[in-house]
Write a protein that holds these residues in place. Structure first.
Motif, PDB file in Angstrom:
ATOM      1  N   GLN A   1       0.849  -1.196   0.000  1.00 21.94           N
ATOM      2  CA  GLN A   1       0.000   0.000   0.000  1.00 21.94           C
ATOM      3  C   GLN A   1       0.881   1.241   0.000  1.00 21.94           C
ATOM      4  O   GLN A   1       1.970   1.250   0.570  1.00 21.94           O
ATOM      5  N   LEU A   2       0.386   2.268  -0.647  1.00 18.31           N
ATOM      6  CA  LEU A   2       1.101   3.531  -0.795  1.00 18.31           C
ATOM      7  C   LEU A   2       0.301   4.647  -0.149  1.00 18.31           C
ATOM      8  O   LEU A   2      -0.885   4.823  -0.454  1.00 18.31           O
ATOM      9  N   TYR A   3       0.957   5.389   0.759  1.00 18.42           N
ATOM     10  CA  TYR A   3       0.328   6.518   1.434  1.00 18.42           C
ATOM     11  C   TYR A   3       0.960   7.828   0.971  1.00 18.42           C
ATOM     12  O   TYR A   3       2.138   7.865   0.619  1.00 18.42           O
ATOM     13  N   PRO A   4       0.182   8.927   0.998  1.00 15.34           N
ATOM     14  CA  PRO A   4       0.758  10.237   0.648  1.00 15.34           C
ATOM     15  C   PRO A   4       1.892  10.614   1.596  1.00 15.34           C
ATOM     16  O   PRO A   4       1.977  10.125   2.730  1.00 15.34           O
ATOM     17  N   LYS A   5       2.735  11.496   1.145  1.00 14.12           N
ATOM     18  CA  LYS A   5       3.877  11.950   1.936  1.00 14.12           C
ATOM     19  C   LYS A   5       3.424  12.530   3.278  1.00 14.12           C
ATOM     20  O   LYS A   5       2.421  13.241   3.350  1.00 14.12           O
ATOM     21  N   ASN A   6       4.157  12.168   4.314  1.00 11.07           N
ATOM     22  CA  ASN A   6       3.954  12.681   5.680  1.00 11.07           C
ATOM     23  C   ASN A   6       2.666  12.198   6.341  1.00 11.07           C
ATOM     24  O   ASN A   6       2.254  12.747   7.364  1.00 11.07           O
ATOM     25  N   SER A   7       2.001  11.190   5.784  1.00  5.35           N
ATOM     26  CA  SER A   7       0.802  10.669   6.453  1.00  5.35           C
ATOM     27  C   SER A   7       1.180   9.484   7.335  1.00  5.35           C
ATOM     28  O   SER A   7       2.144   8.762   7.056  1.00  5.35           O
TER      29      SER A   7
END
Length: 388
Positions: free
Chosen positions: A363-369
């Motif tokens: 899974q890929l999360y947005p930066k700084n989340s």
């Protein structure tokens, strides 16, 4: 295809195996490379993570996903065959509806694999299904090579059969029923082995589906998962497991923090949870957010679960964060829903971390989340290399 320009939490070492700027290459169902830097060649199908963070797919090691359907009462509840207190021949795979909408809710929150279990009404409830959360044909969703049998100690079987005026109504009877079933299976297995060694003189034992179902446990090809909350029930699970040389796992382990040294001594892992719930029955009076942290600190292999539908499955990351509040640090909280459950169920060679030859569950999360935060959602989720 590749996902590049990403921070990657590979979960391959104690510190999380973090690659600050790297990429993952995927071919078919598998990860083929996890590397630092930027790929030499970028294709139109490749994904720019834009500085976001990649994690392994989350794993919930104890649920009733699909075997207790969302929003349906009796018709959708196939978790407990409470007509008999000892049912090792039951298989969760035969009761799971993969069209239950909670599978979609799991995927949307990055949960890519679960153990869906028959329930805890019986001293032995049946065979657990270890599955991916994507698919419409349950047989295709099974994680190969992973087997487990569900047992239950304590309040649940006592209450269910007391209401029926049947045995078991005491902890002694629950344990006796488990022992009786395991001893019968052991004798059945020995009689069958004797027949194979001398088929001219010895007939095979009469077929017994319950005994057949327990043979993988006795041969240590499957694990024994014991539902128990109280510390004394945890110790009973260990006692029975030692008696029959079983590979044991504790589910819930609500009072595990009272006996961490015993769990460590016998190398018994614990799947903690539910943790964000009320103390809904007497044996959960010891529920405390510190449990997972205390177990981990004392060297017990620890995972966190939702026990869905008790806690909706999409709150697995939040459950791990609650344990972080109770003393589990961030990396250990991540491990409790990635590599640790993979190790506990015996699927660490295919899921739970990011490295070549592993299933492409990520899974890929947005930066700084923060992936554990209630407000976070993954930008991308993949199971077996497929965007879901």
């Amino acid at each position: 295809m590749k996902i590049y320009n990403a921070e990657i939490y590979t979960m391959t070492d104690k510190s999380g195996g973090i690659i600050e700027n790297g990429y993952i290459e995927i071919s078919g169902r598998k990860i083929t490379a996890v590397k630092k830097g930027t790929p030499e060649k970028i294709s139109p199908e490749d994904i720019d993570a834009k500085g976001g963070t990649i994690y392994p797919g989350f794993i919930d090691a104890h649920t009733h996903l699909g075997i207790i359907e969302d929003g349906i009462d009796f018709e959708g509840d196939d978790c407990n065959e409470s007509s008999d207190p000892f049912t090792p021949q039951m298989r969760a795979i035969d009761g799971i509806n993969p069209f239950d909408r909670c599978f979609s809710e799991a995927r949307k929150r990055g949960i890519t694999a679960v153990a869906s279990c028959p329930g805890s009404a019986n001293a032995c409830g049946g065979e657990i299904a270890f599955i991916k959360t994507d698919g419409i044909f349950i047989d295709d969703m099974i994680i190969d090579g992973v087997k487990g049998m569900k047992f239950a100690l304590g309040e649940n079987p006592k209450r269910v059969y007391n209401d029926k005026d049947e045995s078991p109504v005491t902890r002694m009877a629950v344990s006796a029923i488990i022992r009786e079933g395991l001893y019968k299976a052991k004798r059945y297995m020995n009689d069958y082995d004797a027949h194979l060694a001398d088929s001219d003189s010895l007939d095979p034992p009469e077929y017994d589906i319950k005994c057949e179902s327990l043979i993988p446990l006795l041969k240590r090809r499957a694990k024994a998962y014991f539902h128990c909350h109280r510390a004394d029930d945890i110790c009973t699970a260990i006692r029975i497991s030692r008696e029959f040389n079983l590979k044991a796992v504790i589910i819930h382990g609500t009072e595990g923090y009272l006996v961490p040294d015993i769990l460590k001594r016998f190398k018994i892992p614990v799947i903690c949870g539910p943790v964000i719930c009320d103390r809904c029955k007497p044996e959960m009076k010891g529920l405390d957010l510190k449990n997972a942290g205390e177990l981990n600190k004392n060297g017990v292999l620890t995972a966190v679960c939702t026990d869905h539908t008790v806690i909706p499955i999409q709150y697995l990351p939040v459950s791990a964060q609650a344990c972080q509040k109770g003393g589990l640090d961030f990396i250990e909280a991540l491990k409790a829903i990635t590599v640790n459950p993979a190790l506990i169920i015996g699927a660490e060679n295919s899921i739970g971390s990011l490295k070549p030859d592993m299933d492409a569950d990520l899974q890929l999360y947005p930066k700084n989340s923060n992936p554990l935060d209630l407000l976070s959602e993954p930008r991308l989720v993949m199971i077996n290399g497929k965007t879901v």
